[in-house]
Design a protein around this motif. Structure first.
Motif, PDB file in Angstrom:
ATOM      1  N   UNK A 148       0.906  -1.177  -0.091  1.00  0.00           N
ATOM      2  CA  UNK A 148      -0.039   0.118   0.116  1.00  0.00           C
ATOM      3  C   UNK A 148       0.884   1.163  -0.020  1.00  0.00           C
ATOM      4  N   UNK A 149       0.794   2.135  -1.056  1.00  0.00           N
ATOM      5  CA  UNK A 149       1.462   3.364  -1.269  1.00  0.00           C
ATOM      6  C   UNK A 149       0.884   4.486  -0.870  1.00  0.00           C
ATOM      7  N   UNK A 150      -0.245   4.418  -0.217  1.00  0.00           N
ATOM      8  CA  UNK A 150      -1.040   5.419  -0.067  1.00  0.00           C
ATOM      9  C   UNK A 150      -0.642   6.365   1.454  1.00  0.00           C
ATOM     10  N   UNK A 173       8.223   7.366   0.339  1.00  0.00           N
ATOM     11  CA  UNK A 173       9.352   6.721   1.143  1.00  0.00           C
ATOM     12  C   UNK A 173       9.991   5.529   0.195  1.00  0.00           C
ATOM     13  N   UNK A 174       9.447   5.165  -0.782  1.00  0.00           N
ATOM     14  CA  UNK A 174       9.846   3.927  -1.527  1.00  0.00           C
ATOM     15  C   UNK A 174      11.293   4.054  -1.810  1.00  0.00           C
ATOM     16  N   UNK A 175      11.686   4.991  -2.402  1.00  0.00           N
ATOM     17  CA  UNK A 175      13.259   5.092  -2.411  1.00  0.00           C
ATOM     18  C   UNK A 175      14.024   4.890  -1.209  1.00  0.00           C
ATOM     19  N   UNK A 176      13.498   5.296  -0.193  1.00  0.00           N
ATOM     20  CA  UNK A 176      14.347   5.086   1.170  1.00  0.00           C
ATOM     21  C   UNK A 176      14.216   3.768   1.709  1.00  0.00           C
ATOM     22  N   UNK A 177      12.887   2.960   1.132  1.00  0.00           N
ATOM     23  CA  UNK A 177      12.726   1.758   1.997  1.00  0.00           C
ATOM     24  C   UNK A 177      12.429   0.809   1.232  1.00  0.00           C
ATOM     25  N   UNK A 178      12.481   0.693   0.051  1.00  0.00           N
ATOM     26  CA  UNK A 178      12.295  -0.587  -0.820  1.00  0.00           C
ATOM     27  C   UNK A 178      13.280  -1.612  -0.537  1.00  0.00           C
ATOM     28  N   UNK A 179      14.433  -1.628   0.074  1.00  0.00           N
ATOM     29  CA  UNK A 179      15.309  -2.755   0.417  1.00  0.00           C
ATOM     30  C   UNK A 179      14.410  -3.508   1.556  1.00  0.00           C
ATOM     31  N   UNK A 211       9.253   2.590 -10.359  1.00  0.00           N
ATOM     32  CA  UNK A 211      10.359   2.618  -9.671  1.00  0.00           C
ATOM     33  C   UNK A 211      11.123   1.475  -9.280  1.00  0.00           C
ATOM     34  N   UNK A 212      10.346   0.386  -8.709  1.00  0.00           N
ATOM     35  CA  UNK A 212      10.607  -0.759  -8.107  1.00  0.00           C
ATOM     36  C   UNK A 212      11.317  -1.528  -9.309  1.00  0.00           C
ATOM     37  N   UNK A 213      10.814  -1.421 -10.359  1.00  0.00           N
ATOM     38  CA  UNK A 213      11.253  -2.396 -11.593  1.00  0.00           C
ATOM     39  C   UNK A 213      12.798  -1.729 -11.904  1.00  0.00           C
TER      40      UNK A 213
END
Length: 106
Positions: A24-26, A46-52, A76-78
């Protein structure tokens, strides 16, 4: 590659692959209104900071309200090397409409 997935297809995927990550990215206030059971919440910004924090060996289905923010997050994740990515078509609003009419909508 990011595949679009309908609410009905997602329901079937969850039966077949219960290890699927529902991302959920909301924003926090949106998640407080309604969310899919067992979701993982990482706001889009926050995806760039927490995708790990995400596994790379199971399907990941991203969703937001209507599917635009989640599609951008999936892109972004791809780019970051994730493979098995899906975007929930119509977002959680479509899930509430098609699968769970008791779910709050906004």
């Amino acid at each position: 590659m990011i595949q679009a997935i309908s609410p009905a297809q997602l329901q079937a995927l969850l039966r077949e692959r219960p290890d699927t990550v529902l991302l959920d990215v909301r924003e926090d206030d949106e998640v407080a209104l309604c969310a899919l059971p067992g979701h993982r919440h990482i706001p889009m910004n926050l995806i760039p900071l927490r995708h790990n924090e995400l596994p790379d060996d199971v399907p990941i289905v991203l969703y937001c309200h209507h599917g635009i923010r989640s599609l951008n997050s999936a892109r972004y994740l791809a780019e970051a090397g994730f493979d098995d990515l899906y975007n929930l078509s119509g977002g959680i609003d479509a899930w509430a409409r098609d699968i769970d009419p008791e779910m709050a909508r906004y």
